[in-house]
Design a protein around this motif. Structure first.
Motif, mmCIF file in Angstrom:
data_model
loop_
_atom_site.group_PDB
_atom_site.id
_atom_site.type_symbol
_atom_site.label_atom_id
_atom_site.label_comp_id
_atom_site.label_asym_id
_atom_site.label_seq_id
_atom_site.Cartn_x
_atom_site.Cartn_y
_atom_site.Cartn_z
ATOM 1 N N VAL A 237 31.030 28.385 32.415
ATOM 2 C CA VAL A 237 32.358 28.920 32.762
ATOM 3 C C VAL A 237 32.371 30.443 32.656
ATOM 4 N N ASN A 238 31.710 30.981 31.650
ATOM 5 C CA ASN A 238 31.644 32.434 31.525
ATOM 6 C C ASN A 238 30.870 33.056 32.683
ATOM 7 N N ALA A 239 29.815 32.380 33.137
ATOM 8 C CA ALA A 239 29.059 32.880 34.294
ATOM 9 C C ALA A 239 29.935 32.884 35.546
ATOM 10 N N LEU A 240 30.753 31.842 35.710
ATOM 11 C CA LEU A 240 31.693 31.823 36.828
ATOM 12 C C LEU A 240 32.721 32.941 36.701
ATOM 13 N N SER A 241 33.159 33.205 35.477
ATOM 14 C CA SER A 241 34.146 34.267 35.254
ATOM 15 C C SER A 241 33.564 35.628 35.619
ATOM 16 N N LEU A 242 32.301 35.851 35.290
ATOM 17 C CA LEU A 242 31.668 37.120 35.645
ATOM 18 C C LEU A 242 31.486 37.232 37.155
ATOM 19 N N ALA A 243 31.210 36.112 37.812
ATOM 20 C CA ALA A 243 31.147 36.130 39.277
ATOM 21 C C ALA A 243 32.516 36.461 39.854
ATOM 22 N N ALA A 244 33.553 35.878 39.249
ATOM 23 C CA ALA A 244 34.916 36.157 39.711
ATOM 24 C C ALA A 244 35.267 37.631 39.536
ATOM 25 N N SER A 245 34.748 38.254 38.487
ATOM 26 C CA SER A 245 35.084 39.659 38.245
ATOM 27 C C SER A 245 34.565 40.567 39.353
ATOM 28 N N VAL A 246 33.460 40.166 40.012
ATOM 29 C CA VAL A 246 32.951 40.944 41.144
ATOM 30 C C VAL A 246 33.927 40.834 42.319
ATOM 31 N N CYS A 247 34.377 39.608 42.582
ATOM 32 C CA CYS A 247 35.385 39.405 43.636
ATOM 33 C C CYS A 247 36.657 40.175 43.300
ATOM 34 N N HIS A 248 37.030 40.129 42.040
ATOM 35 C CA HIS A 248 38.229 40.819 41.557
ATOM 36 C C HIS A 248 38.117 42.322 41.824
ATOM 37 N N LYS A 249 36.959 42.887 41.516
ATOM 38 C CA LYS A 249 36.751 44.323 41.747
ATOM 39 C C LYS A 249 36.907 44.668 43.224
ATOM 40 N N ILE A 250 36.262 43.891 44.096
ATOM 41 C CA ILE A 250 36.357 44.157 45.533
ATOM 42 C C ILE A 250 37.810 44.062 45.980
ATOM 43 N N ALA A 251 38.499 43.016 45.516
ATOM 44 C CA ALA A 251 39.898 42.834 45.900
ATOM 45 C C ALA A 251 40.759 43.997 45.429
ATOM 46 N N GLU A 252 40.538 44.454 44.209
ATOM 47 C CA GLU A 252 41.320 45.582 43.685
ATOM 48 C C GLU A 252 41.081 46.842 44.511
ATOM 49 N N GLU A 253 39.825 47.084 44.891
ATOM 50 C CA GLU A 253 39.531 48.289 45.675
ATOM 51 C C GLU A 253 40.147 48.218 47.066
ATOM 52 N N VAL A 254 40.070 47.041 47.687
ATOM 53 C CA VAL A 254 40.686 46.896 49.004
ATOM 54 C C VAL A 254 42.203 46.968 48.872
ATOM 55 N N TYR A 255 42.742 46.321 47.848
ATOM 56 C CA TYR A 255 44.180 46.319 47.579
ATOM 57 C C TYR A 255 44.708 47.756 47.552
ATOM 58 N N GLN A 256 44.038 48.612 46.768
ATOM 59 C CA GLN A 256 44.505 49.995 46.632
ATOM 60 C C GLN A 256 44.125 50.853 47.839
ATOM 61 N N SER A 257 42.922 50.617 48.369
ATOM 62 C CA SER A 257 42.469 51.427 49.497
ATOM 63 C C SER A 257 43.248 51.137 50.776
ATOM 64 N N ALA A 258 43.967 50.017 50.814
ATOM 65 C CA ALA A 258 44.764 49.679 51.987
ATOM 66 C C ALA A 258 46.109 50.389 51.996
ATOM 67 N N SER A 259 46.487 50.991 50.865
ATOM 68 C CA SER A 259 47.781 51.670 50.814
ATOM 69 C C SER A 259 47.788 52.868 51.755
ATOM 70 N N GLU A 260 48.989 53.263 52.163
ATOM 71 C CA GLU A 260 49.118 54.375 53.104
ATOM 72 C C GLU A 260 48.469 55.649 52.580
ATOM 73 N N GLU A 261 48.454 55.817 51.255
ATOM 74 C CA GLU A 261 47.885 57.030 50.673
ATOM 75 C C GLU A 261 46.368 57.101 50.850
ATOM 76 N N TYR A 262 45.707 55.948 50.916
ATOM 77 C CA TYR A 262 44.259 55.900 51.116
ATOM 78 C C TYR A 262 43.936 55.552 52.576
ATOM 79 N N GLY A 263 44.327 54.355 52.974
ATOM 80 C CA GLY A 263 44.120 53.918 54.351
ATOM 81 C C GLY A 263 42.676 53.707 54.757
ATOM 82 N N GLU A 264 41.783 53.456 53.794
ATOM 83 C CA GLU A 264 40.352 53.373 54.096
ATOM 84 C C GLU A 264 39.876 51.960 54.429
#
Length: 466
Positions: A237-264
């Motif tokens: 379960v911890n190994a799955l959680s660490l895998a999820a954290s990679v997805c989480h990181k990508i999602a957070e970066e896209v989440y913020q980078s999609a804002s009008e202030e970034y737009g990337e």
């Protein structure tokens, strides 16, 4: 809102059968598969009559069960497995039914069965992993030279390429895959040691019996099949959680980078999608916040199981219930995460022009490290750091642009002109493109075998490139 509502929202996604992984038919069949393997192994070893083993095995099919009879039995026995055992006994008849569930206990079947279901689900999860890596490999190679600003502490750091950023994501996914493969060896194991794990009912024949059950189910086996050992499941379960954290990181970066202030970066847009009932212009990152929400749900599950693994003595009902329910919740959460991540990276929209425009916002100061190292060749690195820092602070205070401040330093005019040329050409320092091309090729061509840490070392690529 409730589960039914969220299920309706998620109906657009292809879960590849994962949502049915822990449904009642799959669970019953897994428990029956364990009982079948137990009977066949015992029949082969002469622990029960071979004829009885054959009859028991032949009735270990979900479609044979009388579900109404089972429901009545659950209300009567209030036991998690006895209704199924009694139903199997009835199906096999008095001559052979007496050998059903011979010498094992409830948790042996339930825990082994749940891990068998998880193992089957993991095969599908592995397919999602591979698809995510292939999509990332394509982005890494396509954007090996797409210049953007690297950010540390949310501020501009040095110029990189988007392909390099993706290469970092790929490496984290490959690390996660490594951890999972190691954890699976210890997690997906048979436990048929009986009442407390010492084969009290089967004696010295017990270990050979367990080995045969494991072989029949295609699983590993516990060295000591104690019902009190739970850490191997926590590791998975911890190994799955660490895998999820990679997805989480990508999602957070896209989440913020999609804002009008970034737009990337932006999620792929599906025709007809509505972002808001009152703000018609809204296009919300629905995949991203689904990944973020389910990642936090998975982390909570991992913590819950870790906090339960220590329960004392040879077995504990509260711990059993936590792990039995928790494992299903874990597979559900990681399924939600990986399904959304696969869609996110598959259709990810990259805006190179906006990345470049954002890089220019620092008016050249993003090349501060480069300037420091060039000055350091004659003045020493530390003196170069002081001078470039002073120039950056002066520019931030509004005295004059960074490159003008830099031009006042010894050799600064040529250095400022060099940086202007780099800005104009989109030229950067380091080996971003090399990382992007190498990791892009590793991920885009991913097969069943995950590249080893040694194979992922960039020196392999750099030596070949010479």
């Amino acid at each position: 809102m409730g589960t039914e509502f969220n299920d309706a929202l998620a109906s657009q996604y292809d879960y590849r059968g994962l949502r049915e992984a822990f449904a009642a038919p799959a669970l019953y069949q897994a428990f029956l598969d364990v009982e079948k393997a137990v009977a066949l192994a015992q029949g082969e070893l002469g622990m029960i009559p071979s004829a009885s083993a054959t009859v028991i095995a032949g009735h270990c099919r979900y479609e044979c069960l009388d579900m109404q009879r089972l429901e009545v039995s659950y209300r009567t026995t209030r036991h998690p497995l006895m209704p199924l055992i009694n139903e199997l006994l009835r199906l096999c008849g008095p001559e052979h039914g007496g050998y059903v569930h011979w010498g094992i206990t409830t948790q042996n079947v339930i825990q082994t069965g749940l891990l068998l279901v998880a193992k089957r689900a993991q095969t599908v999860l592995d397919g999602l992993f591979a698809d995510i890596l292939r999509h990332l490999g394509r982005h890494a190679r396509n954007h090996a030279n797409t210049v953007m600003a690297a950010r540390t502490h949310y501020r501009h750091a040095v110029p990189i390429t988007f392909g390099f950023k993706v290469a970092v994501w790929i490496e984290e996914f490959l690390q996660a895959a490594d951890r999972l493969k190691e954890a699976e060896k210890r997690a997906f194991v048979v436990m048929t040691g009986g009442a407390v794990g010492c084969f009290s009912a089967l004696g010295r024949e017990g270990p050979a019996f367990q080995s045969r059950v494991a072989a029949l189910l295609g699983m590993g086996e516990m060295a000591i099949p104690s019902r009190a050992i739970r850490t191997h499941m926590c590791e998975y379960v911890n190994a799955l959680s660490l895998a999820a954290s990679v997805c989480h990181k990508i999602a957070e970066e896209v989440y913020q980078s999609a804002s009008e202030e970034y737009g990337e970066l932006h999620e792929g847009r599906i025709e007809g999608t509505i972002g808001s009932s009152t703000m018609p212009q809204k296009i919300n990152p629905i995949l991203c916040y689904g990944i973020v929400a389910n990642s936090n749900r998975l982390y909570s599950c991992a913590g819950m199981l870790m906090a339960t693994a220590h329960r004392p003595f040879e077995s504990d009902g509260s711990a059993n219930q936590m792990f039995e329910d928790g494992l299903a919740e874990v597979i559900n959460a990681i399924s939600e995460i990986l399904v959304r991540t696969e869609l996110l990276v598959r259709d990810l929209h990259v805006d190179p022009a906006r990345m470049r425009a954002n890089l220019d916002l620092s008016h050249g100061s993003i090349f501060g490290e480069y300037a420091m190292m060039q000055l350091g060749k004659t003045l020493g690195k530390h003196r170069g750091h002081e001078l470039v820092h002073d120039a950056a602070i002066a520019a931030a205070d509004g005295k004059s642009p960074f490159l003008e401040e830099l031009a006042h330093l010894p050799g600064g005019a040529q250095l400022a002109s060099d940086i202007e040329g780099r800005l104009e050409k989109g030229s950067i320092s380091g080996i971003c493109a090399e990382y992007a091309q190498y990791y892009g090729s590793l991920a885009a061509d991913i097969a069943e075998a995950i590249p080893t840490a040694e194979a992922r070392n960039i020196n392999v690529y750099l030596r070949a490139d010479r």
